[in-house]
Write an enzyme that holds these catalytic residues in place. Sequence first.
Site, short mmCIF file in Angstrom:
data_model
loop_
_atom_site.label_atom_id
_atom_site.label_comp_id
_atom_site.label_asym_id
_atom_site.label_seq_id
_atom_site.Cartn_x
_atom_site.Cartn_y
_atom_site.Cartn_z
N HIS A 123 34.33 56.24 38.91
CA HIS A 123 35.76 55.97 39.07
C HIS A 123 36.50 57.29 39.29
O HIS A 123 36.17 58.31 38.70
CB HIS A 123 36.30 55.26 37.82
CG HIS A 123 37.71 54.78 37.95
ND1 HIS A 123 38.79 55.61 37.80
CD2 HIS A 123 38.21 53.54 38.20
CE1 HIS A 123 39.90 54.91 37.96
NE2 HIS A 123 39.58 53.65 38.20
N GLU B 227 39.36 58.50 38.39
CA GLU B 227 39.92 59.17 37.21
C GLU B 227 38.82 59.83 36.38
O GLU B 227 38.98 60.96 35.90
CB GLU B 227 40.70 58.19 36.34
CG GLU B 227 41.32 58.86 35.12
CD GLU B 227 41.91 57.90 34.12
OE1 GLU B 227 41.87 58.20 32.91
OE2 GLU B 227 42.43 56.84 34.54
N CYS C 141 46.29 54.60 28.27
CA CYS C 141 47.72 54.60 28.58
C CYS C 141 48.39 53.41 27.90
O CYS C 141 47.96 52.27 28.07
CB CYS C 141 47.93 54.52 30.09
SG CYS C 141 49.65 54.38 30.58
N ASN D 77 41.32 48.33 36.00
CA ASN D 77 42.38 47.76 35.17
C ASN D 77 42.51 46.26 35.41
O ASN D 77 42.70 45.48 34.46
CB ASN D 77 43.70 48.46 35.47
CG ASN D 77 44.90 47.77 34.87
OD1 ASN D 77 45.70 47.18 35.59
ND2 ASN D 77 45.04 47.83 33.57
N SER E 148 47.94 47.89 39.44
CA SER E 148 47.81 48.29 40.83
C SER E 148 48.22 47.16 41.79
O SER E 148 47.96 47.23 42.98
CB SER E 148 46.36 48.70 41.12
OG SER E 148 45.46 47.67 40.75
#
Length: 294
Positions: free
Chosen positions: A128, A130, A201, A231, A273
């Site tokens: 991924h 990130e 987050c 997500n 997203s």
Amino acid sequence: MNVTIDKNSGYCFGVEFAIQMAEDELEHEETLYCLGDIVHNRMEVERLHGLGLRIIDREQLAELHDCKVLIRAHGEPPETYELALRNNLELIDASCPVVLKLQNRVKHAYDTSTRQNGQIVIYGQPGHAEVTGLTGQTGNRAIIVMTEPDLDQIDFTRPVTLFSQTTKSTAGFYRMKQLIEERIAAAKGEIASFDANDSICRQVSNREPALRKFAELHDVVIFVSGRKSSNGKALFSVVNQTNARSYFIENEQELQTEWFLGAQSVGICGATSTPMWLMQRVADHIEQVALEVA
């Protein structure tokens, strides 16, 4: 049939910021390159392609010189910035502030743990974007874990510092934390040398309880997300556990009329997203379907 869009769904701040930066640049640039999909949503990527955004991979980046490249919200490892300097690339850095802060924390923890013979462990999806940026802060020495078997990579007699990809499930993170604690105890390691950092987050994690309540309110729930979205997968799991009549779609073309038979209320929600315009398009289509099944 009542159709409602979840007002709390849609872009998180980081994604909204990145897309706004891309749109602003494209107002006076015919072409803007973006390293990887700007957002894990095919429909939005296609819309921005029409405005001039061109998605490139790392091999293509290495061939570019003297142009602008957008860094998406997921962030990038240090070597991307080093390459930009060598190739005279102007970076439009839309890295999410939450991700940047986490990168700094991982870098600091790595520098400290190296002196203590410790290990940096990241709960996240291998490959991924990130996670790539986070492991880059450790010279790619961080250990990536997603499932219990992945924990076999860790030496539990040595110090362990755990972080999480910002968009992972909170429940999944704390389950991984518990498993590591159990492994340390079994290996007779020092539990005091285990530092677990919940770096998820809160704009993401707070959506989980809100989505559960939303899913309870409707007979049928349509979850709109790109299939690449980590997500999206995590949040749909929350919705599906709450309401068995939940369906994951990428766009309105995937809707099936039989899903709505006997339904009085339909809820539409999505990932961090998922653009609001896409959820509205799905809602409009469902209202047409409602006329057919009435």
